[in-house]
Design a protein around this motif. Structure first.
Motif, PDB file in Angstrom:
ATOM      1  N   TRP A 284       3.999   6.568  11.058  1.00 14.81           N
ATOM      2  CA  TRP A 284       3.107   5.454  11.397  1.00 14.81           C
ATOM      3  C   TRP A 284       3.610   4.024  11.165  1.00 14.81           C
ATOM      4  O   TRP A 284       3.607   3.218  12.113  1.00 14.81           O
TER       5      TRP A 284
ATOM      6  N   ILE B  77       0.836  -1.207   0.000  1.00 10.76           N
ATOM      7  CA  ILE B  77       0.000   0.000   0.000  1.00 10.76           C
ATOM      8  C   ILE B  77       0.869   1.256   0.000  1.00 10.76           C
ATOM      9  O   ILE B  77       0.626   2.199  -0.767  1.00 10.76           O
ATOM     10  N   ILE B  78       1.907   1.259   0.839  1.00 10.63           N
ATOM     11  CA  ILE B  78       2.792   2.424   0.899  1.00 10.63           C
ATOM     12  C   ILE B  78       3.551   2.589  -0.415  1.00 10.63           C
ATOM     13  O   ILE B  78       3.706   3.703  -0.929  1.00 10.63           O
TER      14      ILE B  78
ATOM     15  N   THR C 157       4.388  12.357  -2.236  1.00 10.23           N
ATOM     16  CA  THR C 157       4.216  13.020  -0.938  1.00 10.23           C
ATOM     17  C   THR C 157       3.630  12.087   0.128  1.00 10.23           C
ATOM     18  O   THR C 157       3.699  12.386   1.321  1.00 10.23           O
ATOM     19  N   THR C 158       3.038  10.959  -0.303  1.00 11.06           N
ATOM     20  CA  THR C 158       2.475  10.020   0.678  1.00 11.06           C
ATOM     21  C   THR C 158       3.566   9.376   1.535  1.00 11.06           C
ATOM     22  O   THR C 158       3.263   8.812   2.581  1.00 11.06           O
ATOM     23  N   LEU C 159       4.818   9.490   1.109  1.00  9.81           N
ATOM     24  CA  LEU C 159       5.920   8.939   1.900  1.00  9.81           C
ATOM     25  C   LEU C 159       6.090   9.675   3.228  1.00  9.81           C
ATOM     26  O   LEU C 159       6.822   9.208   4.109  1.00  9.81           O
ATOM     27  N   ILE C 160       5.410  10.815   3.355  1.00  6.83           N
ATOM     28  CA  ILE C 160       5.498  11.560   4.611  1.00  6.83           C
ATOM     29  C   ILE C 160       4.935  10.756   5.784  1.00  6.83           C
ATOM     30  O   ILE C 160       5.219  11.028   6.961  1.00  6.83           O
ATOM     31  N   ILE C 161       4.142   9.719   5.462  1.00  4.96           N
ATOM     32  CA  ILE C 161       3.558   8.895   6.515  1.00  4.96           C
ATOM     33  C   ILE C 161       4.584   7.968   7.162  1.00  4.96           C
ATOM     34  O   ILE C 161       4.408   7.529   8.292  1.00  4.96           O
TER      35      ILE C 161
ATOM     36  N   HIS D 198       1.725   9.147  -5.751  1.00  7.36           N
ATOM     37  CA  HIS D 198       2.004  10.500  -5.267  1.00  7.36           C
ATOM     38  C   HIS D 198       3.120  10.413  -4.239  1.00  7.36           C
ATOM     39  O   HIS D 198       2.929   9.878  -3.147  1.00  7.36           O
TER      40      HIS D 198
ATOM     41  N   SER E  62       1.127   3.823  -3.132  1.00  3.55           N
ATOM     42  CA  SER E  62       0.776   5.219  -2.826  1.00  3.55           C
ATOM     43  C   SER E  62       1.924   6.161  -3.183  1.00  3.55           C
ATOM     44  O   SER E  62       1.705   7.261  -3.709  1.00  3.55           O
ATOM     45  N   ALA E  63       3.153   5.719  -2.912  1.00  2.00           N
ATOM     46  CA  ALA E  63       4.324   6.545  -3.229  1.00  2.00           C
ATOM     47  C   ALA E  63       4.492   6.712  -4.740  1.00  2.00           C
ATOM     48  O   ALA E  63       4.899   7.778  -5.224  1.00  2.00           O
TER      49      ALA E  63
END
Length: 283
Positions: free
Chosen positions: A210, A192-193, A202-206, A200, A196-197
């Motif tokens: 978390w 999923i990560i 910017t989703t790596l900011i998670i 986009h 998502s990366a």
């Protein structure tokens, strides 16, 4: 009960018995996880920061593991204090483990890329490269599942590294079903990560917030009971002792106990409001 079925919170109950039936693992996990949610967020950020120098990845994971072990055993834990304690006390064993994991991860990724390309480009003998790729993936998955046990044993036991590795391989085989479930959860979160990366960046900011502590908590919750069962409990049983992690007392210690848990046995304590209602007369 009061009007509209609302509970009287001033009335004390009879307590919860320590011998009450345990909750199923699924519900126990989420209850504990959400209770520690914000602490796990802080732990994730702390671990991420200490992982930035590659050489400290192992000790950082050891520090996180120490905190997560306390959470799994439902013991009090001061995040930075216990993290730093796990970091500094276990660095000799955790540094080589962390560096070896990095090396094996890079090697596995290279194998996934190189062997299929070599198989496609080979005029003959392409099957050999496919076999090598399968062997590489199988080896990587085995090492990954061994890691479910290596770091917790580094933190929780005084075993040398060679014994820890042997025990982790044994536990990987004995608890294969549970390990596969844990592996699937890790794979789904990573997928999923990753997707998502790609969609986009910017989703790596998670990542600093978390997934590290969440996956660590999943691994600890599923794996540590197996370590207790096959590694820690036998150690104490050989000496005729009870594993102190369970927080129980032997019969010989009963005279030394100052307070006895009577949860579930006491009569409910009546509040002033309840007494007033009982004493109230109708004129």
């Amino acid at each position: 009960m009061s009007l509209f079925g609302m509970y009287d919170y001033e009335k004390a109950g009879s307590g919860v018995s320590k011998n009450a039936p345990k909750k199923k693992a699924f519900f126990a996990f989420f209850e504990l996880y959400f209770r520690k949610f914000w602490k796990l967020i802080r732990l994730n950020l702390l671990t991420f920061l200490f992982c930035i120098p590659i050489v400290t990845i192992g000790p950082a994971l050891a520090g996180m593991t120490k905190v997560l072990r306390n959470y799994t055993l439902e013991k009090n834990s001061f995040i930075f204090h216990d993290f730093w304690k796990g970091f500094t006390q276990n660095w000799k064993q955790s540094v080589p483990v962390g560096l070896l994991d990095v090396l094996l991860t890079v090697s596995a990724m290279a194998a996934l890329k190189v062997y299929p390309e070599m198989a496609n480009n080979a005029e003959s003998g392409g099957v050999l490269y496919i076999v090598l790729c399968v062997i590489s993936i199988s080896f990587a998955l085995t090492v990954l599942m061994m890691n479910f046990y290596i770091m917790p044993m580094i933190v929780a036991t005084d075993l040398n590294l060679s014994s820890i590795i042997k025990n982790s391989f044994f536990l990987t085989c004995v608890s294969l079903k549970k390990n596969v479930i844990t592996l699937l959860i890790v794979a789904v979160i990573a997928f999923i990560i990753g997707v998502s990366a790609i969609l986009h960046i910017t989703t790596l900011i998670i990542v600093p917030i978390w997934p590290i502590s969440f996956l660590g908590f999943v691994i600890m919750f599923n794996s540590y009971p197996q370590i207790q069962k096959y590694v820690i409990d036998p150690y104490y049983e050989e000496r005729g002792e009870v594993n102190p992690e369970y927080g129980v007392y032997s019969a010989e210690d009963e005279d030394d106990i100052l307070f006895v848990d009577k949860g579930g046995e006491e009569a409910p304590i009546e509040s002033k409001k309840t007494k007033q209602k009982k004493n109230k007369t109708i004129s």
